[in-house]
Design a protein around this motif. Structure first.
Motif, PDB file in Angstrom:
ATOM      1  N   GLU A  27       0.829  -1.218   0.000  1.00 30.61           N
ATOM      2  CA  GLU A  27       0.000   0.000   0.000  1.00 30.61           C
ATOM      3  C   GLU A  27       0.861   1.264   0.000  1.00 30.61           C
ATOM      4  O   GLU A  27       0.372   2.352  -0.252  1.00 30.61           O
ATOM      5  CB  GLU A  27      -0.929   0.020   1.222  1.00 30.61           C
ATOM      6  N   VAL A  28       2.152   1.107   0.289  1.00 30.57           N
ATOM      7  CA  VAL A  28       3.052   2.251   0.378  1.00 30.57           C
ATOM      8  C   VAL A  28       3.962   2.286  -0.842  1.00 30.57           C
ATOM      9  O   VAL A  28       4.701   1.335  -1.098  1.00 30.57           O
ATOM     10  CB  VAL A  28       3.907   2.187   1.670  1.00 30.57           C
ATOM     11  N   SER A  29       3.894   3.369  -1.578  1.00 28.18           N
ATOM     12  CA  SER A  29       4.721   3.522  -2.767  1.00 28.18           C
ATOM     13  C   SER A  29       6.186   3.743  -2.392  1.00 28.18           C
ATOM     14  O   SER A  29       6.477   4.421  -1.409  1.00 28.18           O
ATOM     15  CB  SER A  29       4.212   4.725  -3.567  1.00 28.18           C
ATOM     16  N   PRO A  30       7.102   3.176  -3.176  1.00 26.79           N
ATOM     17  CA  PRO A  30       8.526   3.432  -2.919  1.00 26.79           C
ATOM     18  C   PRO A  30       8.829   4.931  -3.086  1.00 26.79           C
ATOM     19  O   PRO A  30       8.079   5.653  -3.751  1.00 26.79           O
ATOM     20  CB  PRO A  30       9.247   2.627  -4.000  1.00 26.79           C
ATOM     21  N   SER A  31       9.940   5.359  -2.528  1.00 32.85           N
ATOM     22  CA  SER A  31      10.336   6.765  -2.634  1.00 32.85           C
ATOM     23  C   SER A  31      10.655   7.123  -4.084  1.00 32.85           C
ATOM     24  O   SER A  31      10.918   6.249  -4.911  1.00 32.85           O
ATOM     25  CB  SER A  31      11.569   7.026  -1.771  1.00 32.85           C
ATOM     26  N   ILE A  32      10.657   8.421  -4.372  1.00 33.86           N
ATOM     27  CA  ILE A  32      11.023   8.912  -5.706  1.00 33.86           C
ATOM     28  C   ILE A  32      12.426   8.406  -6.066  1.00 33.86           C
ATOM     29  O   ILE A  32      12.675   7.985  -7.190  1.00 33.86           O
ATOM     30  CB  ILE A  32      11.000  10.465  -5.735  1.00 33.86           C
ATOM     31  N   GLU A  33      13.323   8.426  -5.085  1.00 28.24           N
ATOM     32  CA  GLU A  33      14.696   7.964  -5.314  1.00 28.24           C
ATOM     33  C   GLU A  33      14.713   6.482  -5.687  1.00 28.24           C
ATOM     34  O   GLU A  33      15.415   6.077  -6.610  1.00 28.24           O
ATOM     35  CB  GLU A  33      15.569   8.185  -4.057  1.00 28.24           C
ATOM     36  N   ALA A  34      13.939   5.682  -4.956  1.00 27.78           N
ATOM     37  CA  ALA A  34      13.881   4.242  -5.243  1.00 27.78           C
ATOM     38  C   ALA A  34      13.344   3.993  -6.649  1.00 27.78           C
ATOM     39  O   ALA A  34      13.860   3.160  -7.391  1.00 27.78           O
ATOM     40  CB  ALA A  34      13.025   3.527  -4.202  1.00 27.78           C
ATOM     41  N   LEU A  35      12.308   4.732  -7.021  1.00 28.28           N
ATOM     42  CA  LEU A  35      11.697   4.565  -8.342  1.00 28.28           C
ATOM     43  C   LEU A  35      12.624   5.026  -9.460  1.00 28.28           C
ATOM     44  O   LEU A  35      12.471   4.610 -10.603  1.00 28.28           O
ATOM     45  CB  LEU A  35      10.374   5.333  -8.410  1.00 28.28           C
ATOM     46  N   ALA A  36      13.587   5.875  -9.148  1.00 29.88           N
ATOM     47  CA  ALA A  36      14.504   6.419 -10.156  1.00 29.88           C
ATOM     48  C   ALA A  36      15.697   5.501 -10.417  1.00 29.88           C
ATOM     49  O   ALA A  36      16.544   5.816 -11.248  1.00 29.88           O
ATOM     50  CB  ALA A  36      14.987   7.800  -9.719  1.00 29.88           C
ATOM     51  N   SER A  37      15.762   4.376  -9.743  1.00 27.58           N
ATOM     52  CA  SER A  37      16.880   3.445  -9.920  1.00 27.58           C
ATOM     53  C   SER A  37      17.026   3.059 -11.384  1.00 27.58           C
ATOM     54  O   SER A  37      16.045   2.865 -12.090  1.00 27.58           O
ATOM     55  CB  SER A  37      16.644   2.178  -9.093  1.00 27.58           C
ATOM     56  N   THR A  38      18.278   2.945 -11.820  1.00 27.69           N
ATOM     57  CA  THR A  38      18.533   2.519 -13.197  1.00 27.69           C
ATOM     58  C   THR A  38      19.002   1.067 -13.251  1.00 27.69           C
ATOM     59  O   THR A  38      19.267   0.530 -14.323  1.00 27.69           O
ATOM     60  CB  THR A  38      19.600   3.425 -13.863  1.00 27.69           C
ATOM     61  N   THR A  39      19.092   0.427 -12.092  1.00 28.86           N
ATOM     62  CA  THR A  39      19.472  -0.985 -12.022  1.00 28.86           C
ATOM     63  C   THR A  39      18.302  -1.840 -12.516  1.00 28.86           C
ATOM     64  O   THR A  39      17.153  -1.530 -12.207  1.00 28.86           O
ATOM     65  CB  THR A  39      19.807  -1.361 -10.562  1.00 28.86           C
TER      66      THR A  39
END
Length: 108
Positions: A27-39
């Motif tokens: 129910e909790v979205s990952p952080s903007i930083e987590a979503l920006a991962s290029t891995t």
């Protein structure tokens, strides 16, 4: 005849249902930083199940809804199989659905 988009939509909806059934829905979205991962699969910033929910399902659902070109030769199932190994819930149906999605996109 069922279009590729209709088939993809049905599989994406089934994957969402199965994530919820297996209590793997977050129910909790990952952080903007987590979503920006290029891995690949964002494995450095989030669990694979979060990647499935917040990146794969979100992007694929949008592409299908807008009838944008879909990627070809996706192979998510091997990664899913590996990522699900430590889980205690039954992921057989989820793996089968992911494999069906991979196969669908191989036939485009």
């Amino acid at each position: 005849m069922m279009t590729i988009y209709l088939q993809a939509h049905q599989l994406l909806a089934a994957i969402e249902v199965e994530l919820k059934n297996a209590s793997l829905w977050n129910e909790v979205s990952p952080s903007i930083e987590a979503l920006a991962s290029t891995t690949p699969f964002c494995i450095d910033t989030m669990p694979f199940t979060d990647w499935l929910q917040f990146i794969f399902l979100a992007k694929m659902t949008q592409r299908v809804a807008m009838q944008m070109p879909l990627p070809v030769n996706m192979a998510i199932q091997p990664m899913a199989e590996e990522a699900f190994k430590p889980l205690t819930v039954d992921t057989c149906e989820l793996l089968a659905l992911i494999l069906s999605f991979d196969k669908l996109l191989k036939n485009i």
